[in-house]
Design a protein around this motif. Structure first.
Motif, PDB file in Angstrom:
ATOM      1  N   GLU A  27     -15.147 116.516 -41.110  1.00 54.36           N
ATOM      2  CA  GLU A  27     -15.549 115.510 -39.828  1.00 54.36           C
ATOM      3  C   GLU A  27     -16.099 116.409 -38.720  1.00 54.36           C
ATOM      4  O   GLU A  27     -16.864 115.846 -37.731  1.00 54.36           O
ATOM      5  CB  GLU A  27     -14.457 114.932 -39.205  1.00 54.36           C
ATOM      6  CG  GLU A  27     -13.772 113.858 -40.054  1.00 54.36           C
ATOM      7  CD  GLU A  27     -12.712 113.097 -39.491  1.00 54.36           C
ATOM      8  OE1 GLU A  27     -11.988 113.426 -38.646  1.00 54.36           O
ATOM      9  OE2 GLU A  27     -12.169 111.987 -40.072  1.00 54.36           O
ATOM     10  N   THR A  60      -8.806 112.214 -47.890  1.00 51.11           N
ATOM     11  CA  THR A  60      -9.728 111.106 -48.299  1.00 51.11           C
ATOM     12  C   THR A  60     -11.217 111.827 -48.562  1.00 51.11           C
ATOM     13  O   THR A  60     -11.558 112.556 -47.801  1.00 51.11           O
ATOM     14  CB  THR A  60     -10.018 110.074 -47.187  1.00 51.11           C
ATOM     15  OG1 THR A  60      -8.735 109.437 -46.909  1.00 51.11           O
ATOM     16  CG2 THR A  60     -10.886 108.788 -47.885  1.00 51.11           C
ATOM     17  N   GLU A 189     -15.023 100.729 -42.998  1.00 48.78           N
ATOM     18  CA  GLU A 189     -15.027 101.357 -41.499  1.00 48.78           C
ATOM     19  C   GLU A 189     -14.919 102.827 -41.425  1.00 48.78           C
ATOM     20  O   GLU A 189     -15.688 103.203 -40.960  1.00 48.78           O
ATOM     21  CB  GLU A 189     -13.956 100.673 -40.630  1.00 48.78           C
ATOM     22  CG  GLU A 189     -14.133 101.113 -39.266  1.00 48.78           C
ATOM     23  CD  GLU A 189     -12.846 100.645 -38.422  1.00 48.78           C
ATOM     24  OE1 GLU A 189     -12.795 100.896 -37.315  1.00 48.78           O
ATOM     25  OE2 GLU A 189     -12.313  99.678 -38.809  1.00 48.78           O
ATOM     26  N   HIS A 190     -14.104 103.257 -42.623  1.00 51.13           N
ATOM     27  CA  HIS A 190     -13.874 104.434 -42.892  1.00 51.13           C
ATOM     28  C   HIS A 190     -15.064 105.135 -43.464  1.00 51.13           C
ATOM     29  O   HIS A 190     -15.645 106.257 -43.003  1.00 51.13           O
ATOM     30  CB  HIS A 190     -12.491 104.978 -43.425  1.00 51.13           C
ATOM     31  CG  HIS A 190     -12.234 106.361 -43.630  1.00 51.13           C
ATOM     32  ND1 HIS A 190     -11.043 106.849 -44.064  1.00 51.13           N
ATOM     33  CD2 HIS A 190     -12.939 107.403 -43.107  1.00 51.13           C
ATOM     34  CE1 HIS A 190     -10.741 108.044 -44.035  1.00 51.13           C
ATOM     35  NE2 HIS A 190     -11.885 108.459 -43.582  1.00 51.13           N
ATOM     36  N   TYR A 191     -15.692 104.528 -44.338  1.00 49.49           N
ATOM     37  CA  TYR A 191     -16.538 105.124 -45.206  1.00 49.49           C
ATOM     38  C   TYR A 191     -17.911 105.375 -44.349  1.00 49.49           C
ATOM     39  O   TYR A 191     -18.667 106.188 -44.452  1.00 49.49           O
ATOM     40  CB  TYR A 191     -16.937 104.171 -46.313  1.00 49.49           C
ATOM     41  CG  TYR A 191     -18.146 104.853 -47.230  1.00 49.49           C
ATOM     42  CD1 TYR A 191     -17.918 105.901 -48.192  1.00 49.49           C
ATOM     43  CD2 TYR A 191     -19.402 104.128 -47.076  1.00 49.49           C
ATOM     44  CE1 TYR A 191     -19.132 106.278 -48.893  1.00 49.49           C
ATOM     45  CE2 TYR A 191     -20.455 104.700 -47.843  1.00 49.49           C
ATOM     46  CZ  TYR A 191     -20.260 105.594 -48.580  1.00 49.49           C
ATOM     47  OH  TYR A 191     -21.163 106.300 -49.208  1.00 49.49           O
ATOM     48  N   LYS A 193     -18.571 106.675 -41.674  1.00 45.32           N
ATOM     49  CA  LYS A 193     -18.504 107.770 -41.114  1.00 45.32           C
ATOM     50  C   LYS A 193     -19.246 108.814 -41.811  1.00 45.32           C
ATOM     51  O   LYS A 193     -19.721 109.882 -41.232  1.00 45.32           O
ATOM     52  CB  LYS A 193     -17.276 108.238 -40.674  1.00 45.32           C
ATOM     53  CG  LYS A 193     -16.560 107.197 -39.743  1.00 45.32           C
ATOM     54  CD  LYS A 193     -15.013 107.785 -39.398  1.00 45.32           C
ATOM     55  CE  LYS A 193     -14.211 106.760 -38.610  1.00 45.32           C
ATOM     56  NZ  LYS A 193     -12.909 107.281 -38.231  1.00 45.32           N
TER      57      LYS A 193
END
Length: 232
Positions: A27, A60, A189-191, A193
Motif C-alpha cells: 500500500e 490479501t 471497494e478493497h480491489y 485501491k
C-alpha cells in the motif's frame, strides 16, 4: 536475442522481441516482489508471493483480470492469501468478462445441485458427455441443450450448427467462487485501491528512470537490469 519472445508492445501496433517484467507492491507503493519472464506474467506469481511473504504477513493480493486463472488461484490459496481478482474490467456494475462476438462462458450460470448450466436466455444445458483427459489436456464435462436450434439469440452465442457447448473443468468451481466474491461490495471497494498502488510504480520506472526498453541481452542480464531498477 533467442530467449525473448515476439509480442505486442504497449501501443498494440508494434511486435518486438520482448520480456515481461512484473512487480508486487504494498500500500506504500514499495516493491516487495519483482521478476522477469520471457512472455508470461502469471508464471512468476508464485515467486512474487514468496518474495512478498519474506517481508511479512500478506493477507490479501489484488491482481488485475489478466491473472484470473487457476494457477494464480492455487498459488494464493496454498499460501493462505485472500485473492481479489476480477474476470473482466473493473468498471460499471458487471465485472464479468465481456465479448463483442458471443456470450462468454461466465454468462452461463452453473447449478452444482442440479449439475446443469442456465444460459443467458434461461434455457438449461445438461451434461452430454465426459472427457477423461490426458497429459496434455485436462478432463472436462460437456454441457449442451436442444433449445439452441430454435433460439432467436443463437447468433450472439455460437456459430456451430450443433448449438452452444460448455466445457466444465475441475478448476471452474474455484473460478465461480472468485466471480461471486468479486460481486460483493466490500471486495470491490478493497480491489479498486489496486490501480492507485501499482500504476504509479510502473509510471516511475518508465518516466522517471527511463525504463522503456531493456539494454542488456539475454534473460539473465535483463533480470539483473530490472532488479537494479526495482531496487532504485
Amino acid at each position: 536475442e533467442p530467449e525473448a519472445v515476439i509480442q505486442p508492445q504497449k501501443d498494440k501496433k508494434r511486435f518486438l522481441a520482448s520480456y515481461k517484467p512484473s512487480v508486487l507492491v504494498n500500500e506504500l507503493r514499495i516493491i516487495i516482489g519483482q521478476a522477469v519472464d520471457p512472455s508470461s506474467k502469471t508464471q512468476v506469481v508464485t515467486s512474487l508471493l514468496d518474495q512478498a511473504q519474506q517481508q511479512g504477513v500478506i493477507e490479501t493480493a489484488l491482481f488485475d483480470a489478466g491473472y484470473f486463472n487457476q494457477q494464480v488461484i492455487d498459488a494464493t490459496e496454498e499460501r493462505g492469501i485472500e485473492l481479489l481478482c476480477p474476470e473482466g474490467r473493473s468498471q460499471g456494475k458487471d465485472w464479468h468478462k465481456q465479448s463483442g462476438k458471443y456470450y462468454p462462458k461466465s454468462h452461463f450460470q452453473y447449478d452444482p445441485e442440479q449439475d446443469h448450466y442456465r444460459c443467458p436466455q434461461g434455457e438449461i444445458l445438461t451434461c452430454q458427455s465426459r472427457y477423461k483427459g490426458n497429459a496434455a489436456s485436462p478432463a472436462y464435462r460437456l454441457y449442451a441443450s436442444e433449445a439452441c436450434g430454435r433460439c432467436s439469440h443463437k447468433d450472439q452465442c455460437t456459430r456451430s450448427a450443433k448449438g452452444r457447448r460448455i466445457k466444465r473443468y475441475a478448476s471452474d468451481g474455484a473460478k465461480d467462487a472468485l466471480r461471486q466474491k468479486m460481486q460483493q461490495p466490500a471486495a470491490r471497494e478493497h480491489y479498486v485501491k489496486r490501480q492507485g498502488m501499482v500504476e504509479p510504480v510502473f509510471s516511475h520506472l518508465r518516466y522517471q528512470q527511463g525504463l522503456n526498453r531493456f539494454r542488456r541481452k539475454g534473460l539473465a542480464g535483463v533480470r539483473v537490469e530490472f532488479s537494479l531498477h526495482a531496487l532504485a
